[in-house]
Design a protein around this motif. Structure first.
Motif, short mmCIF file in Angstrom:
data_model
loop_
_atom_site.label_atom_id
_atom_site.label_comp_id
_atom_site.label_asym_id
_atom_site.label_seq_id
_atom_site.Cartn_x
_atom_site.Cartn_y
_atom_site.Cartn_z
N THR A 91 0.83 -1.20 0.00
CA THR A 91 0.00 0.00 0.00
C THR A 91 0.86 1.25 0.00
OG1 THR A 91 -1.63 -1.25 1.28
CG2 THR A 91 -1.96 1.12 1.12
N GLY A 92 1.96 1.22 0.74
CA GLY A 92 2.89 2.34 0.74
C GLY A 92 3.51 2.56 -0.64
N ALA A 93 3.88 1.46 -1.31
CA ALA A 93 4.44 1.57 -2.66
C ALA A 93 3.40 2.10 -3.64
CB ALA A 93 4.96 0.20 -3.11
N MET A 124 6.35 -5.52 -5.13
CA MET A 124 7.59 -6.01 -4.50
C MET A 124 8.84 -5.25 -4.96
SD MET A 124 7.07 -10.13 -4.54
CE MET A 124 5.83 -10.94 -3.53
N PRO A 125 9.03 -5.05 -6.27
CA PRO A 125 10.29 -4.45 -6.72
C PRO A 125 10.47 -3.01 -6.27
CG PRO A 125 9.11 -5.47 -8.56
CD PRO A 125 8.17 -5.41 -7.41
N VAL A 126 9.38 -2.28 -6.03
CA VAL A 126 9.49 -0.83 -5.82
C VAL A 126 9.36 -0.42 -4.36
CG1 VAL A 126 8.71 -0.32 -8.16
CG2 VAL A 126 7.02 -0.48 -6.31
N CYS A 127 9.26 -1.38 -3.46
CA CYS A 127 9.04 -1.02 -2.06
C CYS A 127 10.29 -0.47 -1.39
CB CYS A 127 8.48 -2.20 -1.27
SG CYS A 127 9.61 -3.58 -1.03
N ARG A 128 11.47 -0.60 -2.03
CA ARG A 128 12.71 -0.08 -1.44
C ARG A 128 13.40 0.97 -2.33
NH1 ARG A 128 12.82 -5.51 -0.94
NH2 ARG A 128 12.55 -6.35 1.16
N LEU A 162 10.76 -2.89 -16.31
CA LEU A 162 10.62 -4.08 -15.47
C LEU A 162 9.20 -4.61 -15.54
CD1 LEU A 162 12.19 -5.77 -13.20
CD2 LEU A 162 10.92 -4.36 -11.59
N ASP A 163 9.06 -5.88 -15.88
CA ASP A 163 7.76 -6.54 -15.84
C ASP A 163 7.76 -7.53 -14.68
OD1 ASP A 163 5.30 -6.26 -17.38
OD2 ASP A 163 5.45 -8.41 -17.69
N VAL A 164 6.67 -7.60 -13.95
CA VAL A 164 6.58 -8.47 -12.78
C VAL A 164 5.77 -9.71 -13.12
CG1 VAL A 164 5.91 -8.64 -10.36
CG2 VAL A 164 6.69 -6.45 -11.28
N LYS A 165 6.33 -10.87 -12.79
CA LYS A 165 5.68 -12.15 -13.06
C LYS A 165 5.49 -12.91 -11.74
CE LYS A 165 5.92 -11.64 -17.58
NZ LYS A 165 4.69 -11.36 -18.38
N SER A 166 4.27 -13.32 -11.48
CA SER A 166 3.98 -14.16 -10.32
C SER A 166 3.67 -15.56 -10.84
CB SER A 166 2.79 -13.60 -9.53
OG SER A 166 2.48 -14.42 -8.42
N PHE A 244 14.80 -12.86 -9.35
CA PHE A 244 13.90 -13.71 -8.58
C PHE A 244 13.87 -13.16 -7.16
CE2 PHE A 244 14.83 -16.20 -12.20
CZ PHE A 244 13.76 -17.07 -12.39
N GLY A 245 12.70 -12.70 -6.72
CA GLY A 245 12.63 -12.05 -5.42
C GLY A 245 11.25 -12.09 -4.80
N ASP A 246 11.17 -11.56 -3.58
CA ASP A 246 9.90 -11.41 -2.88
C ASP A 246 9.97 -10.15 -2.06
OD1 ASP A 246 11.52 -12.23 -0.75
OD2 ASP A 246 10.75 -14.27 -0.72
#
Length: 280
Positions: A91-93, A124-128, A162-166, A244-246
């Motif tokens: 939500t913050g991101a 996930m990728p943009v929270c930091r 960047l494309d995000v894949k789940s 590959f991340g979370d």
């Protein structure tokens, strides 16, 4: 709550999700008014979800989602009982990086039980990310036709797409095998599925000018030999990296050019690990 029927032994306490989000925000040092403003972004029924203390992990979780259906049987998993902190991070991101005019579509997906985990993973990728970056969400014009890419970031004079894949296919197959065999077998993977549809997202580009790739989240670790082989088979002019991340601060990163490795690790404020891979 499903958790009361499935694993009542792990339920230590209960509380509404809204209250748990406020408590989590306070633990992060967020001002009460800022936290209230953030939480007001979340629609119902999501924000009305019940929460519980998972005594097996010590995490507060909320119940929201739908079970997988395997051979006409319902399969429940942690994708339905998610950590409250992760929703707060997402939500913050959203508030920081997604333009107001693009939030409605994202929130609709986040508020849909079957789409909720995938929508979460997009943040996930943009929270930091450093707050000084120029970032856009759901951008078009970088691939064929009207295809969109999840994130476009301007960093160091270069555009990062960047494309995000789940990915859940290998997890579902693993669960099906376990149900059929009565035990959990060794993982079986089609590693090409990790990158399915990725090449179609991008046009060919010079990575020194426009660096393109994916952030992939998956429930099962990947054979490092096979995943590298599948990555190498992609069009190298279109796909330059795969992360590959979370929600944690370590990732397993594949790159075409070693000089891009530290750039990506620094950009997303993460460290390199082998947590998402295993050596056969």
């Amino acid at each position: 709550m499903y958790i009361d029927q499935l694993f009542p032994e792990v339920v230590g306490d209960k509380a509404p999700l809204k209250l748990l989000l406020l408590d989590a925000a306070a633990s992060f040092g967020m001002a009460a008014q800022e936290a209230q403003t953030l939480i007001q972004l979340l629609p119902s029924p999501l924000i009305d979800s019940p929460g519980f203390l998972d005594t097996s992990t010590g995490l507060w979780r909320y119940e929201f989602g739908e079970p997988f259906i395997l051979d006409d049987q319902l399969t429940f998993g942690t994708h339905m009982f998610l950590p409250v902190n992760e929703l707060l991070l997402a939500t913050g991101a959203l508030a920081r990086w997604v333009p107001v005019k693009k939030r409605a579509a994202y929130l609709a997906a986040l508020n849909h039980p079957s789409k909720h985990p995938t929508a979460l993973s997009e943040m996930m990728p943009v929270c930091r990310l450093p707050f000084t970056l120029t970032v856009d969400y759901e951008v078009s014009g970088y691939g064929p036709g009207n295809k969109t890419v999840d994130w476009a970031l301007q960093a160091g004079g270069r555009l990062i797409l960047l494309d995000v894949k789940s990915r859940t296919t290998d997890f579902i197959q693993q669960a099906r095998n376990a149900a059929q065999n009565g035990e959990l077998p060794a993982p079986q993977h089609n590693h090409n599925l990790m990158f399915k549809g990725l090449e179609d997202k991008f046009k060919a580009a010079d990575p020194a000018v426009q660096l393109q790739g994916a952030w992939i989240t998956t429930h099962i670790t990947q054979n490092i030999v096979e995943i590298k082989k599948a990555f190498a088979a992609l069009d190298s002019d279109k796909v330059h990296f795969a992360i590959f991340g979370d929600w944690q601060s370590d990732v397993s990163l594949l790159v075409r050019r070693e000089l891009d490795r530290q750039v990506l690790l620094g950009l997303f404020n993460v460290t390199q690990s082998q947590r998402f891979f295993f050596q056969p």
